[in-house]
Design an enzyme around this catalytic site. Structure first.
Site, PDB file in Angstrom:
ATOM      1  N   GLU A  95      49.371 -54.359  39.970  1.00  0.00           N
ATOM      2  CA  GLU A  95      50.108 -54.702  38.747  1.00  0.00           C
ATOM      3  C   GLU A  95      51.480 -55.301  39.054  1.00  0.00           C
ATOM      4  O   GLU A  95      52.525 -54.781  38.681  1.00  0.00           O
ATOM      5  CB  GLU A  95      50.241 -53.473  37.847  1.00  0.00           C
ATOM      6  N   GLU A 139      40.814 -51.865  35.768  1.00  0.00           N
ATOM      7  CA  GLU A 139      41.262 -50.578  35.246  1.00  0.00           C
ATOM      8  C   GLU A 139      41.002 -50.456  33.755  1.00  0.00           C
ATOM      9  O   GLU A 139      41.271 -51.374  32.980  1.00  0.00           O
ATOM     10  CB  GLU A 139      42.771 -50.386  35.470  1.00  0.00           C
TER      11      GLU A 139
END
Length: 340
Positions: free
Chosen positions: A55, A210
């Site tokens: 991320e 995710e």
């Protein structure tokens, strides 16, 4: 290597992503770490995909420290070549902002009132590129010793990174998605996010890196998914081009800031609804894979033009109105899916 906010506050360690993307110290140690991982695992028979970092920019997409200032000046010199060209592009005659040298330029730190709009836009571009350069440096080390595909996880409509540019750098587009079960508009927003991720990859199948099988830990109102909701949203991804459905996390943590974030194996163990739903979904997806669904492309009948430069420019402070670029693309769905 600690990052500095626009107000000049140095962010401390003790959390995560406590680094400045432009820091030469960070980049040097990141390269050492990647080199060690590649040396150990490049020939491992179970290796199917390299997942680089995590991320990028989620908590620190812009840093305003002196190392960032120096890198910003180099980026501007490459972009404009002469300070006269920069003055013309930035309109620095207004409010007596003219520069005589690139050495005089700083990041758009906190100021008494509105900052230069083009300086802000260029700093957004620069900051996004610095994150991408961190990724490229790690990938170069991997590719020198491995031909296994490489990816990193995107975050849907994340303002800090231009995913049109990023998608050209990954072998597989991956995404993290956490729709709010308590928000009735979430499925619409999630659908738009799925389409974005398919689009930045030129229509190629993508990977849901995710999602949560239940609740998350970071919302102010943290609702768990209703029975069947995780399955429905997983199939939404498959229907919009995903070739893989993954979760964060496998075993729910017993300590740390994410101990209340659901896991495939929750605190209650295997005799729980969450575990049974994940197990059932896995069996269904395996059957779809055997049926030849993997690799199928999704064709859309309608397109939305989405551009990060426009997003950065339209949401600046010196504007005639407070606008939400994402909500303008799909009215009523402009809620941020995760903090920041």
């Amino acid at each position: 290597m600690l990052p500095v906010t626009v107000e000049g506050v140095v962010l401390s360690s003790g959390s995560r992503q406590a680094y400045c993307p432009s820091s030469p110290v960070y980049r040097r140690y990141a390269a050492r770490l990647v080199s060690a991982i590649v040396a150990r695992y490049a020939a491992h028979p179970a290796l199917d995909l390299w997942h680089v970092n995590n991320e990028y920019g989620c908590h620190v997409s812009h840093c305003y420290c002196d190392a960032s200032a120096a890198a910003f000046r180099r980026w501007l010199a490459d972009r404009y070549e002469t300070v006269e060209a920069l003055n013309e592009a930035w309109g620095t005659a207004f409010w007596s902002q003219r520069y005589d040298s690139f050495d005089e330029i700083l990041p758009p730190r906190a100021a008494p009132t509105f900052r230069n709009p083009t300086q802000l836009l260029d700093f957004d571009r620069f900051s996004a590129n610095e994150l991408l350069e961190c990724y490229r440096a790690e990938v170069a080390i991997i590719r020198a010793s491995s031909d296994v595909p490489v990816t990193t996880n995107f975050m849907g409509f994340f303002k800090g990174a231009d995913y049109w540019a990023w998608a050209r750098e990954v072998d597989v587009v991956s995404d993290d998605s956490y729709p709010d079960p308590a928000d009735p508009v979430s499925p619409v927003y999630a659908a738009m996010q799925r389409d974005l991720l398919r689009s930045v990859g030129s229509g190629r199948p993508w990977l849901l890196m995710e999602q949560s099988p239940g609740a998350v830990n970071w919302r102010e109102r943290n609702a768990a998914k209703a029975p069947g909701q995780m399955r429905a949203w997983s199939y939404q991804c498959v229907g919009r081009g995903a070739d893989g459905i993954l979760f964060f996390q496998w075993r729910q943590a017993k300590a740390g800031a994410e101990k209340f974030h659901a896991g495939m194996l929750p605190h209650g163990g295997t005799d729980t609804r969450v575990f049974r739903e994940v197990e059932s979904l896995g069996a269904e997806l395996a059957a779809l894979s055997s049926a030849g669904l993997v690799g199928e492309r999704v064709e859309a009948d309608v397109a939305i033009v989405f551009d990060w430069d426009s997003w950065w420019a339209l949401e600046q402070e010196a504007a005639p109105a407070r606008l939400s670029y994402v909500e303008g693309c799909s009215p009523g769905t402009g809620r941020s899916p995760r903090p920041g």
